[in-house]
Write an enzyme that holds these catalytic residues in place. Structure first.
Site, PDB file in Angstrom:
ATOM      1  CG  HIS A  34     -13.904 -32.889  15.706  1.00  0.00           C
ATOM      2  ND1 HIS A  34     -13.506 -33.089  14.479  1.00  0.00           N
ATOM      3  CD2 HIS A  34     -15.293 -33.020  15.185  1.00  0.00           C
ATOM      4  CE1 HIS A  34     -14.153 -32.946  13.421  1.00  0.00           C
ATOM      5  NE2 HIS A  34     -15.573 -32.937  14.002  1.00  0.00           N
ATOM      6  CD  GLU A  35     -18.087 -32.273  17.920  1.00  0.00           C
ATOM      7  OE1 GLU A  35     -18.942 -31.165  17.622  1.00  0.00           O
ATOM      8  OE2 GLU A  35     -18.091 -33.562  17.300  1.00  0.00           O
ATOM      9  CD  GLU A  80     -17.113 -32.302  10.595  1.00  0.00           C
ATOM     10  OE1 GLU A  80     -16.732 -33.151  11.248  1.00  0.00           O
ATOM     11  OE2 GLU A  80     -18.341 -31.612  10.935  1.00  0.00           O
ATOM     12  CG  HIS A  83     -16.992 -28.506  14.460  1.00  0.00           C
ATOM     13  ND1 HIS A  83     -16.670 -28.053  13.247  1.00  0.00           N
ATOM     14  CD2 HIS A  83     -17.228 -29.774  14.781  1.00  0.00           C
ATOM     15  CE1 HIS A  83     -16.849 -29.345  12.779  1.00  0.00           C
ATOM     16  NE2 HIS A  83     -17.078 -30.127  13.332  1.00  0.00           N
TER      17      HIS A  83
END
Lengths: 438, 133, 184
Positions: free
Chosen positions: A143-144, A227, A147
């Site tokens: 997930h990071e 997100e 980003h």
């Protein structure tokens, strides 16, 4: 992998434009009102923004890591975390392995910083390492990295700077209203422009109150959607939406709050650290979508890990008819991606049904094959206590401590600024040369 | 972390998942809040709460006032409720500092007959540090 | 005069177009090579880890000789394998052997608690993950390249300059392939 980054770029322009408009408007009105010239106000607004932007662009990453109390770690400090980040670097085709930081904080959370994909950094809290298993940790790291790949790290910090400038401006205005605002009124009170002055003053007041709120709304709207998109990216990288889903669930039920946190840094984290009721519905004021929704979407992906599966699940869960995934991304090779089977899932039969599909038979659209799990064995500490030990040791090592195992069973951890030549064990009284620490 | 007495960097000792800080210079030991209870709990001894309740010591304490190694605030001089050993306790509740040998004295004098059991349990973690000198 | 110029222009355009196609093919072939070298790094890493693993297991479970020998044999075979197709088979066999080794390890609590063993297990797990993730990128590259070599008009250039289609990388794990067999 860059589909979302490209589509985000267009939308970013709109958000940045709105923010800039607000900044200009504020500068102009305040300048006119307090200094009798709109130009002065504009100049002040511009200078504040430029200075903050330069700092954020060149030093934002380091400033952010520093205020969060993050310490950089090396591979030997926490091999598993390092391996996971490297795996996700490969899966996401990131050009370089991000630097890895640990924050000594019992609240489980993580964030990514860095303006370019080849010089990014990922930070996780000790609480995250203590609570999550390997698959879950992989989901959060993915997930990071999502980003980073989607360029959220750069965009959100630049947008955050604009928000910061607006907040500072409104603060200056508020103060000058109390200390210097009166002077002007007496000078122009009886002239014909009096009415216009009153209207301008009211407009200024309203703007002063509303601008920071408005700016925050723009900021939050931008961060919330990102997100979801980072979750979708994480599913593609890991091919295992359940990993992130279960991680989000664990993080959201944790009662512990982050220590060093504020309004502007909050959107950088995986889960909003400021939110009170974490499972609440999406609202205008939340930086992150409701965690419950994020978990539900990931769990409704029905065997797929691609953008189309995420998009369908998003619509089903939120009831929205608009797609969350940009249409351009739905046309790429990552639109349809099968999930891999979970390591410990007895129903799964890795290597048969998925790997059998010859890629040539799948045509151009379904070009990506699933990552079959080749081995069932995942090595990680079994007991919670052992896991906490592993994390604590990683933190000691990140601070330069060296270790000496004493034959009595104790472990001595020597700080980097220790000056004596030897160390006496508290338990057994044995003397160890300080140089034997490693 | 710095020793509140010698200002030296303290060593962290870990045994059976419990970590303590001690100073090689003076062999004083720092207990973070709750660590004594944790140790006794791990040894299967229900913590005798009366053994380690403290009162503020008489102000004419001869010892120097020391800073808390964690928060830096000047530590309070305290005594076990029924004892005379003077210890340093962080006013913010971060933990307690024992000079060399003080742990033994405290347990002996305030826990009475139960003291030996407690000593036995703590010896697992502190070993030699509890031996009579 | 104009006719000659026009003719020369068309020839020049054609040549540039052919060059373009040729360069495109070279670029794709290099992408395949590059992606394969990524996998190769991980495979080598895997092979390097195994002797250590075997040594560690030997210390605790010396009489599991058969399993250990099978792992070593599979590893040595995998080291000599060349090309994606052959490597895929060899790595599959190695994975099968490793699986039975880790299954055997379950019976030795001391071994399972050994720090060195745990560290090796983590490294092997991560290496497997990396192979799996870089395999995606490799097979994507092969797909793009192979499509180009088969499609008109690049297939003509591919045929002229001997651009052969690349092999996909598939890991076949022997035991699991046998299970669905049904006999009457």
């Amino acid at each position: 992998m860059w589909e979302i980054a490209r589509s985000n770029k267009r939308k970013s322009v709109i958000f940045v434009f709105l923010m800039a408009l607000l900044l200009v408007l504020m500068g102009g009105v305040f300048g006119e009102h307090f200094a009798q010239s709109a130009e002065t106000g504009l100049l002040v607004a511009f200078v504040i923004w430029v200075i903050l932007s330069i700092i954020a662009y060149f030093q934002g990453r380091n400033v952010f890591l520093a205020v969060s109390g993050a310490h950089k770690i090396r591979k030997e400090d926490h091999p598993r975390l390092f391996n996971i980040v490297e795996e996700m670097t490969i899966a996401s085709l990131l050009p370089a392995i991000p630097e890895i930081y640990i924050i000594d904080d019992p609240a489980p959370n993580a964030f990514a910083v860095g303006r370019k994909p080849d010089s990014a950094a990922v930070a996780v809290t000790s609480g995250l390492l203590n609570t999550l298993n390997r698959d879950e940790l992989q989901g959060v790291i993915a997930h990071e990295i999502g980003h980073i790949i989607n360029r959220d790290t750069l965009f959100m910090s630049m947008l955050g700077v604009m928000l910061g400038s607006i907040v500072i401006l409104s603060e200056i205005a508020r103060r000058s209203l109390f200390f210097g605002g009166g002077r002007r009124r007496t000078r122009t009170s009886s002239s014909g422009g009096g009415q216009i002055q009153v209207i301008l003053m009211i407009a200024g007041l309203v703007l002063m109150l509303l601008a920071p709120i408005l700016a925050r709304l723009i900021y939050l709207a931008a961060s919330r959607k990102r997100e979801y998109l980072a979750d979708a990216s994480a599913a593609i990288f890991t091919r295992l939406p359940e990993g992130l889903a279960s991680a989000l669930e664990k993080i959201s039920v944790s009662p512990i709050r982050l220590r060093k946190i504020n309004q502007v840094t909050a959107p950088m984290y995986t889960i909003n650290p400021l939110q009170n009721m974490k499972l609440a519905e999406d609202s205008l004021f939340s930086t992150h979508p409701s965690t419950l929704n994020r978990v539900r979407i990931l769990r409704s992906m029905a065997g797929g890990s691609g953008y189309d599966a995420y998009d369908a699940a998003f619509r089903a869960v939120t009831g929205q008819t608009r797609a969350i995934i940009p249409p351009s991304a739905l046309k790429t090779a990552h639109a349809t991606v099968p999930s891999r089977s979970r390591r410990s899932d007895p129903k799964s039969d890795p290597g048969t049904d998925q790997t059998k599909q010859a890629p040539s038979a799948m045509g151009m659209a379904g070009a990506v094959l699933t990552a079959a799990v080749l081995m069932d064995a995942a090595a990680e500490p079994v007991t919670p206590a052992a896991k906490v030990r592993e994390t604590t040791d990683a933190i000691w090592k990140s601070r330069g401590y060296r270790f000496i195992p004493c034959p009595c069973g104790a472990a001595l951890k020597v700080p980097p600024d220790y000056r004596r030549t030897d160390i006496v064990c508290l338990r057994c009284g044995r003397k160890h040369p300080a140089a034997s620490a490693s | 972390m710095e020793c509140p007495v010698c200002r030296e960097s303290m060593i962290v000792i870990e045994y059976d998942d419990i970590e303590l800080d001690y100073c090689v210079g003076c062999m004083g030991v720092w207990f973070d809040a709750g660590e004594i209870e944790l140790m006794l709990g791990k040894s299967g001894i229900p913590f005798p709460s009366e053994a380690l309740r403290f009162r503020v010591a008489d102000t004419d304490a001869r010892e120097l006032r020391r800073p808390c190694p964690l928060c830096g605030k000047t530590m309070q001089k305290v005594c076990p409720e029924h004892g005379r050993v003077i210890l340093d306790r962080c006013p913010a509740g971060e933990g307690i500092w024992f000079d060399a040998g003080e742990i033994r004295e405290v347990i002996k004098e305030s826990a009475g007959a139960a003291g030996d059991i407690v000593l036995g349990a703590l010896r697992r973690y502190l070993g030699e540090a509890l031996a009579e000198k | 005069m104009t006719g000659i110029l026009l003719f020369l222009g068309i020839i020049a355009g054609l040549v540039i177009w052919v060059f373009g196609m040729y360069n495109g093919l070279v670029r794709l072939r290099n992408a395949v090579k590059n992606a394969w070298s990524q996998i190769d790094v991980q495979l080598k890493r895997r092979h390097d880890l195994i002797p250590n693993l075997v040594e560690t297991v030997k210390g605790y479970a010396a009489h599991e000789k058969d399993t250990l020998e099978r792992v070593i044999a599979a590893r040595n075979f995998a080291v000599t394998a060349s090309g994606p197709a052959e490597a895929g088979k060899a790595e599959g066999a190695l994975t099968g052997a490793l699986k039975s080794l880790f299954a055997v390890a379950e019976a030795y609590p001391d071994l399972k608690a050994n720090q060195n063993f745990l560290a090796l297990q983590e490294e092997l797990t991560s290496t497997e993950n990396r192979i799996a993730f870089s395999r995606q990128a490799y097979n994507d590259a092969v797909m793009q390249y192979n499509n180009k070599t088969e499609m008109v008009p690049t297939n003509i250039i591919a045929g002229m300059f001997n651009f052969k289609p690349s092999e996909f990388f598939e890991i076949e794990i022997p035991e699991e392939r046998q299970t669905p067999k049904v006999s009457f």
